[in-house]
Design a protein around this motif. Sequence first.
Motif, short mmCIF file in Angstrom:
data_model
loop_
_atom_site.label_atom_id
_atom_site.label_comp_id
_atom_site.label_asym_id
_atom_site.label_seq_id
_atom_site.Cartn_x
_atom_site.Cartn_y
_atom_site.Cartn_z
N UNK A 98 -6.12 25.87 -37.35
CA UNK A 98 -6.18 24.41 -37.42
C UNK A 98 -5.06 23.82 -38.28
N UNK A 99 -4.73 24.52 -39.34
CA UNK A 99 -3.81 23.92 -40.31
C UNK A 99 -2.35 23.99 -39.87
N UNK B 14 -17.70 19.08 -37.98
CA UNK B 14 -17.71 18.90 -39.45
C UNK B 14 -16.74 19.85 -40.10
N UNK B 15 -16.72 21.08 -39.58
CA UNK B 15 -15.83 22.10 -40.15
C UNK B 15 -14.36 21.70 -39.96
N UNK B 16 -14.05 21.22 -38.75
CA UNK B 16 -12.66 20.82 -38.48
C UNK B 16 -12.26 19.68 -39.40
N UNK B 17 -13.16 18.69 -39.52
CA UNK B 17 -12.83 17.52 -40.34
C UNK B 17 -12.64 17.92 -41.79
N UNK C 255 -4.79 16.86 -45.11
CA UNK C 255 -3.69 17.80 -44.82
C UNK C 255 -2.63 17.18 -43.91
N UNK C 256 -2.77 15.90 -43.62
CA UNK C 256 -1.77 15.24 -42.77
C UNK C 256 -1.86 15.68 -41.32
N UNK C 257 -3.08 15.92 -40.87
CA UNK C 257 -3.27 16.33 -39.47
C UNK C 257 -4.08 15.24 -38.76
N UNK C 258 -3.49 14.69 -37.73
CA UNK C 258 -4.15 13.60 -37.00
C UNK C 258 -5.16 14.20 -36.02
N UNK C 259 -6.39 13.69 -36.06
CA UNK C 259 -7.43 14.19 -35.17
C UNK C 259 -7.70 13.17 -34.06
N UNK C 260 -7.70 13.67 -32.85
CA UNK C 260 -8.01 12.83 -31.69
C UNK C 260 -9.05 13.54 -30.85
#
Lengths: 173, 731
Positions: free
Chosen positions: A92-93, A109-112, A118-123
Amino acid sequence: MKIKNIIYLLNALVIIPIYAQFTEYDVKAQFMERFTQYIEWPKGAAIYNQEIPFRIGIYGENNFEYKLNEMVQFVKIKNKKIKYKELNSDLLLDCDLIFISKCSDEELSKIISLTKGKGILLISDSDGFGEKGVHINFYKVDNKIHFEINLSAVKSDLFNFSSRLLRLARIIE
Amino acid sequence: MKISRIYNSINTICLIILLSGLLANITGQSKMRKLSELSIEDLMNLNVITVSKSDQKLKETPAMVVVITSAMIKEKGFYDLFDVLNSTPYFQIQSEHGHWTKGGIINLKGSRSGDSGNNKVLLLVDGIKISDSGGEGLFMGLNSIPLYSIKQIEIVFGPNSTLYGRDAYAGMINLITNNHDKYAGYSYGSFNTQKLFAGGFHRFTDDLSMNVNFYSYDSDEQDPTSISTSYKNRTVFSKEPYTNVFYRASKNKMVGLDFNIYDFSLKYLLYDIWGSETYGSNPNLYATEYSTQLGIRNQLFDLGYSKNITDNLNLSLGYNFKLYEFNPITANLYLGDLDRSIITNKNDSSSVVDPLYAYGGRKYYYFRTLSHNFDLKAIYNLTSNLKNVSGFSYNYIDGIPVISEGKGGKPITTNTQRNRYEHNFYTYGLFSEFSYRTNYDLYFTVGGRFDYSSNYGTTFMPRLSTIYNYGSNVIKFIYSTGYLAPSITQVYFESLTTFSWIKKNENLKPEKTSNFEFNYDFIKENFRISTNFFYSKFSNIIAESVENGDSINVKIGDELFYVPILQSENIGNGEHYGLNVYVSNKININFETEFNYSLLLGYDNVNNTRIDLNDNLIANHKINLGLKYKYKLLSIYGEAIWISDKRIKSNHSLTDYAILLDEDGYLNFNSVLLFNLNIRVNEIFEAFSTYLRIKNLFNTEYYGQTINAQWGSPLILQDMRRFDLGIELNF
């Protein structure tokens, strides 16, 4: 005669440029590319390292396949080449943007929590994921793609979304 | 002449593609460019086509469903449909290389294919039935169906007659054509087998697109001279007009063309195959005892219309015309024929007279079916939770059950015979199915279909199911029904093994089945387990070539010989039951395993005699174990397939075939363990992939039997190992 036919076909294939269909995921992929033009990643995020490409991760079922393959070839994001991969939770990172296709609440929840700050955009494109903390969540109205933005998640992760983007989205406070 | 005309047409089409490509380049109507030029606001106003996600299908379809994507096809090294089914639950190889070009025969859940090929499983391409409308399977083997142009394969297990009518009996396979990318490739393998394939999708404007796919297969595999010493040293071959080389699906061509214009779609599909029927029992001979060179040409023209009339109503209309032809090029030839002599000396009791000698050569069958099919389907979302699928279908079939007698070795199927459409019938059906989804992801479906057949009257086929989705769990209870009208072969084929009558069997009835299933899936990102239990009940089972038809007397010289005739019969009923367990586990980023176990039990009642499935050519157990390894560009997939033993009672206990039988008169097929390996390097320079595929790595002898093994040809001791080295280019 056969060889001749093949040559014709191959010629045709080489000459015909690459096209895509307006399927749901072609359009969503295009949206994702557009979003990046209206979003500033937080300072210090890996995206600012010009030596690594813009990394898109697909978590869950990858319905983009062809469209992302095309984008990898022809499109640049933030003036960087694109690289995409299908993810499991270990990777993920190593992404700048993660598209979450489908997962359980527990996985989400785990992904979030793993990507927080960490500067990772989630869509994503699942009902309720916007409320649960994904930055941008697609939804459909009359076969048209719309999106919602979780403003508090955006702010807490220090992303800067343009006003144009915010104006078009359904805002979740 | 006709073939050259077809290739000329292909030539023209290729030229059109070429010109179209140039034109598209000039006009610059690139869809991708157009999409990338749109603003976010524009994107929000686009109507999109919803992609059918595989797990949506899994969660909503009232049946056990297996979805195989193009990525899986490549990783596992499948290059024809037969390969796929060999790795799929409940399917068993019935004949890898065997009878007719229908070689590549499978059975599903214990439902055996017969003389009519793969007639128990309905095959569709993009939702359009391509199985023969006369019930003759496809006239060709599943190993003649390439997968290079396929984006996804959806396999639905169990009867699906409620939506698809009389053909969807034991299961249904839908091949979905790639409509995104472009590809081309070449492979070279054992027996000088060469495959060439290319295809691509092209969008001219928003409302006009085209898809073209081409495949060519050429192999020396069926030339047995390099394989069998016995054949090579034969003394009786060959005399004109017998072919010197045995073909069996050794030259295949497939052409697919699709046009989409506004809401209309136009499809043309051609399978053009040259092969042979080989048949016999001599285990030292791959070539077996007789062979006929033949050609198969299946053509489909389809015109479709689909439109979202309102937000809640989708309407689709379709018409297609199918012309399928099974055409003997040479007469049948038995090795023994040319050695035969008539000895009619009554005083010599040791003389053996072949009463059928008079027919010289041997017969061969010519089939042609020509069908018109109309479909109307409406999908209506009555509320956000209640959906209805209703429709009407009509098909009219002209069939030619021409039986050609090859007297003196010359095929005598005349042009008059080739146009004698005697087997004509029509069927229309009306179906409706409601599915209701509660707020707790609980689905109920209730549906039924009335079919009226001009030959077999009215049939009603209901289906009921309950599906429950809870987190990662999917639970299904299904009751479904199916029926299968007799094929042309079954209706008309009465055989003396050397010639046949065109005489309709008026008493033959459709086969029927009722099916109960319980299905449980647990799906997580890296782990999946799927289990299925089923119980199926059958009635009016048709057995082919049963020795209880009419009989005739044949006069040879002064002798009159009584000869029984073989024909198809409704021989009884049966019950099949079993289970399947599938587990896949992604161990880490590099390794993934798959395990599948199928158990098939039950019996068929044949003329009041109970025959266990295992005694009717069905293996009770099948295990597939696969291991995938991926590292950067490299991907390796190895699969072990174990199939338990099986047997069948032979009708040849008093002939030379008897040496192949055990003391109880059974042909026995021992259990086998097969290994397949696929090594692939993907996307070299982001475009090229190359692969080495080894099928049957350890050269196990297996399953070369014909589809009706009780009549001979139990095993073909052939080198079944196949190597294939290929390269692909993806655009």
